[in-house]
Design a protein around this motif. Structure first.
Motif, PDB file in Angstrom:
ATOM      1  N   UNK A   1       0.985  -1.187   0.080  1.00 43.85           N
ATOM      2  CA  UNK A   1      -0.346  -0.003   0.203  1.00 43.85           C
ATOM      3  C   UNK A   1       1.052   1.421  -0.448  1.00 43.85           C
ATOM      4  N   UNK A   2       1.800   1.668   0.544  1.00 46.62           N
ATOM      5  CA  UNK A   2       2.610   2.512   0.665  1.00 46.62           C
ATOM      6  C   UNK A   2       3.783   2.813  -0.183  1.00 46.62           C
ATOM      7  N   UNK A   3       3.745   1.551  -1.086  1.00 47.74           N
ATOM      8  CA  UNK A   3       4.737   2.005  -2.344  1.00 47.74           C
ATOM      9  C   UNK A   3       3.887   1.960  -3.549  1.00 47.74           C
ATOM     10  N   UNK A   4       2.425   1.998  -3.826  1.00 44.29           N
ATOM     11  CA  UNK A   4       1.687   2.284  -4.518  1.00 44.29           C
ATOM     12  C   UNK A   4       0.965   3.959  -4.129  1.00 44.29           C
ATOM     13  N   UNK A   5       0.952   3.761  -2.788  1.00 47.52           N
ATOM     14  CA  UNK A   5       0.813   4.986  -2.687  1.00 47.52           C
ATOM     15  C   UNK A   5       1.695   6.865  -2.558  1.00 47.52           C
ATOM     16  N   UNK A   6       3.310   5.925  -2.622  1.00 46.67           N
ATOM     17  CA  UNK A   6       4.323   6.739  -3.037  1.00 46.67           C
ATOM     18  C   UNK A   6       4.680   7.100  -4.124  1.00 46.67           C
ATOM     19  N   UNK A   7       4.157   6.100  -5.104  1.00 50.39           N
ATOM     20  CA  UNK A   7       4.246   5.877  -7.147  1.00 50.39           C
ATOM     21  C   UNK A   7       3.034   7.129  -7.723  1.00 50.39           C
ATOM     22  N   UNK A   8       1.960   6.963  -6.389  1.00 48.80           N
ATOM     23  CA  UNK A   8       0.794   8.152  -7.104  1.00 48.80           C
ATOM     24  C   UNK A   8       1.341   9.538  -6.584  1.00 48.80           C
ATOM     25  N   UNK A   9       1.709  10.000  -5.195  1.00 47.56           N
ATOM     26  CA  UNK A   9       1.952  11.334  -4.940  1.00 47.56           C
ATOM     27  C   UNK A   9       3.125  11.722  -5.474  1.00 47.56           C
ATOM     28  N   UNK A  10       4.083  11.005  -6.219  1.00 46.47           N
ATOM     29  CA  UNK A  10       5.224  11.613  -7.031  1.00 46.47           C
ATOM     30  C   UNK A  10       4.276  11.906  -8.295  1.00 46.47           C
ATOM     31  N   UNK A  11       3.528  10.838  -9.196  1.00 49.66           N
ATOM     32  CA  UNK A  11       2.799  11.219 -10.171  1.00 49.66           C
ATOM     33  C   UNK A  11       1.924  12.143 -10.022  1.00 49.66           C
ATOM     34  N   UNK A  12       1.412  12.778  -8.956  1.00 47.38           N
ATOM     35  CA  UNK A  12       0.559  13.361  -8.736  1.00 47.38           C
ATOM     36  C   UNK A  12       2.124  14.791  -9.340  1.00 47.38           C
ATOM     37  N   UNK A  13       2.699  14.649  -8.091  1.00 46.07           N
ATOM     38  CA  UNK A  13       4.188  15.575  -7.817  1.00 46.07           C
ATOM     39  C   UNK A  13       4.214  16.361  -8.931  1.00 46.07           C
ATOM     40  N   UNK A  14       5.089  15.502 -10.067  1.00 50.56           N
ATOM     41  CA  UNK A  14       4.675  15.684 -11.138  1.00 50.56           C
ATOM     42  C   UNK A  14       4.255  16.182 -12.426  1.00 50.56           C
ATOM     43  N   UNK A  15       3.253  15.466 -12.382  1.00 55.55           N
ATOM     44  CA  UNK A  15       2.209  16.678 -13.296  1.00 55.55           C
ATOM     45  C   UNK A  15       1.588  17.552 -12.646  1.00 55.55           C
ATOM     46  N   UNK A  16       1.734  18.327 -11.769  1.00 56.51           N
ATOM     47  CA  UNK A  16       1.513  19.323 -11.528  1.00 56.51           C
ATOM     48  C   UNK A  16       2.893  20.288 -12.111  1.00 56.51           C
ATOM     49  N   UNK A  17       3.652  19.842 -11.148  1.00 55.03           N
ATOM     50  CA  UNK A  17       4.790  20.828 -12.008  1.00 55.03           C
ATOM     51  C   UNK A  17       5.011  20.549 -13.367  1.00 55.03           C
ATOM     52  N   UNK A  18       5.313  19.826 -14.278  1.00 53.22           N
ATOM     53  CA  UNK A  18       4.796  19.391 -15.836  1.00 53.22           C
ATOM     54  C   UNK A  18       3.986  20.820 -16.344  1.00 53.22           C
ATOM     55  N   UNK A  19       3.235  20.968 -15.333  1.00 48.25           N
ATOM     56  CA  UNK A  19       2.123  21.840 -15.973  1.00 48.25           C
ATOM     57  C   UNK A  19       1.808  22.956 -16.361  1.00 48.25           C
ATOM     58  N   UNK A  20       3.550  23.149 -15.214  1.00 45.63           N
ATOM     59  CA  UNK A  20       3.821  24.646 -15.099  1.00 45.63           C
ATOM     60  C   UNK A  20       4.906  25.220 -15.482  1.00 45.63           C
ATOM     61  N   UNK A  21       5.333  24.483 -16.398  1.00 44.83           N
ATOM     62  CA  UNK A  21       6.663  24.172 -17.137  1.00 44.83           C
ATOM     63  C   UNK A  21       6.660  25.122 -17.650  1.00 44.83           C
ATOM     64  N   UNK A  22       7.983  25.921 -18.417  1.00 43.89           N
ATOM     65  CA  UNK A  22       8.429  26.554 -18.919  1.00 43.89           C
ATOM     66  C   UNK A  22       8.449  26.128 -20.157  1.00 43.89           C
ATOM     67  N   UNK A  23       7.964  26.722 -20.907  1.00 43.05           N
ATOM     68  CA  UNK A  23       8.082  25.969 -22.858  1.00 43.05           C
ATOM     69  C   UNK A  23      10.196  25.242 -22.568  1.00 43.05           C
ATOM     70  N   UNK A  24      10.647  24.016 -23.096  1.00 47.62           N
ATOM     71  CA  UNK A  24      11.741  22.924 -23.313  1.00 47.62           C
ATOM     72  C   UNK A  24      11.954  23.447 -21.915  1.00 47.62           C
ATOM     73  N   UNK A  25      11.398  23.394 -20.482  1.00 48.57           N
ATOM     74  CA  UNK A  25      11.917  23.008 -19.122  1.00 48.57           C
ATOM     75  C   UNK A  25      12.492  21.886 -19.537  1.00 48.57           C
ATOM     76  N   UNK A  26      13.482  21.383 -17.926  1.00 52.43           N
ATOM     77  CA  UNK A  26      13.619  20.245 -17.473  1.00 52.43           C
ATOM     78  C   UNK A  26      13.338  20.455 -16.340  1.00 52.43           C
ATOM     79  N   UNK A  27      12.943  19.006 -15.901  1.00 52.58           N
ATOM     80  CA  UNK A  27      11.866  18.546 -14.736  1.00 52.58           C
ATOM     81  C   UNK A  27      13.547  17.568 -13.864  1.00 52.58           C
ATOM     82  N   UNK A  28      13.933  18.134 -12.355  1.00 54.36           N
ATOM     83  CA  UNK A  28      14.592  17.764 -12.002  1.00 54.36           C
ATOM     84  C   UNK A  28      14.040  17.158 -10.150  1.00 54.36           C
ATOM     85  N   UNK A  29      14.159  15.748 -10.493  1.00 50.45           N
ATOM     86  CA  UNK A  29      13.456  14.848  -9.650  1.00 50.45           C
ATOM     87  C   UNK A  29      14.525  14.369  -8.546  1.00 50.45           C
ATOM     88  N   UNK A  30      14.544  14.345  -6.855  1.00 52.16           N
ATOM     89  CA  UNK A  30      15.514  13.676  -6.260  1.00 52.16           C
ATOM     90  C   UNK A  30      15.110  13.109  -5.527  1.00 52.16           C
TER      91      UNK A  30
END
Length: 144
Positions: free
Chosen positions: A48-77
């Motif tokens: 359950x925690x693995x699934x939760x983390x995957x969904x949360x990471x997906x949501x965080x990245x989706x949120x950032x990608x929709x705000x990204x400048x043209x040709x921007x890089x997404x940096x994840x750590x």
């Protein structure tokens, strides 16, 4: 350079830090989700925690990608601790607004994780926009 990237470079030598830099495009989400799941599996998180983390990471990245400048890089750590995985992501955005904490997506993040934060840094050195950040953490459920 943002503090996020500077901090990531300072920890590059650590076996407990993993960083990805990808074009800020939605088609890269499966790669990031796969890394999150793999790290959680190796850290012996429950299913359950693995699934939760995957969904949360997906949501965080989706949120950032929709705000990204043209040709921007997404940096994840990913920072791995004995009982916790911390995930940070940042993207250069033409907007200086942080993600809404009233959105459905933010509720998903706060429900699936132990903590979630967002913030915006000042303008980038090249004047293309501001760095928008999301950081979250997921702790391992204590066995017993």
């Amino acid at each position: 350079m943002s503090e996020f990237l500077a901090g990531a470079e300072a920890e590059t030598g650590s076996p407990d830090a993993i960083e990805l830099r990808l074009a800020a495009r939605l088609e890269h989400l499966p790669i990031i989700r796969s890394v999150a799941a793999n790290l959680a599996i190796r850290a012996d998180f429950d299913l359950d925690s693995i699934a939760d983390l995957k969904l949360a990471v997906d949501e965080a990245c989706s949120t950032l990608i929709t705000r990204a400048a043209k040709d921007a890089l997404l940096s994840c750590r990913f920072l791995l601790h004995p009982n916790e995985i911390r995930f940070s992501a940042a993207v250069l955005s033409p907007s200086d607004e942080e993600p809404s904490r009233d959105s459905f997506g933010w509720r998903v993040l706060t429900t699936l994780t132990d903590s979630a934060e967002s913030w915006v840094d000042g303008a980038s050195a090249d004047g293309r926009g501001c760095w928008v950040h999301i950081e979250l953490s997921k702790r391992k459920i204590a066995s017993g």
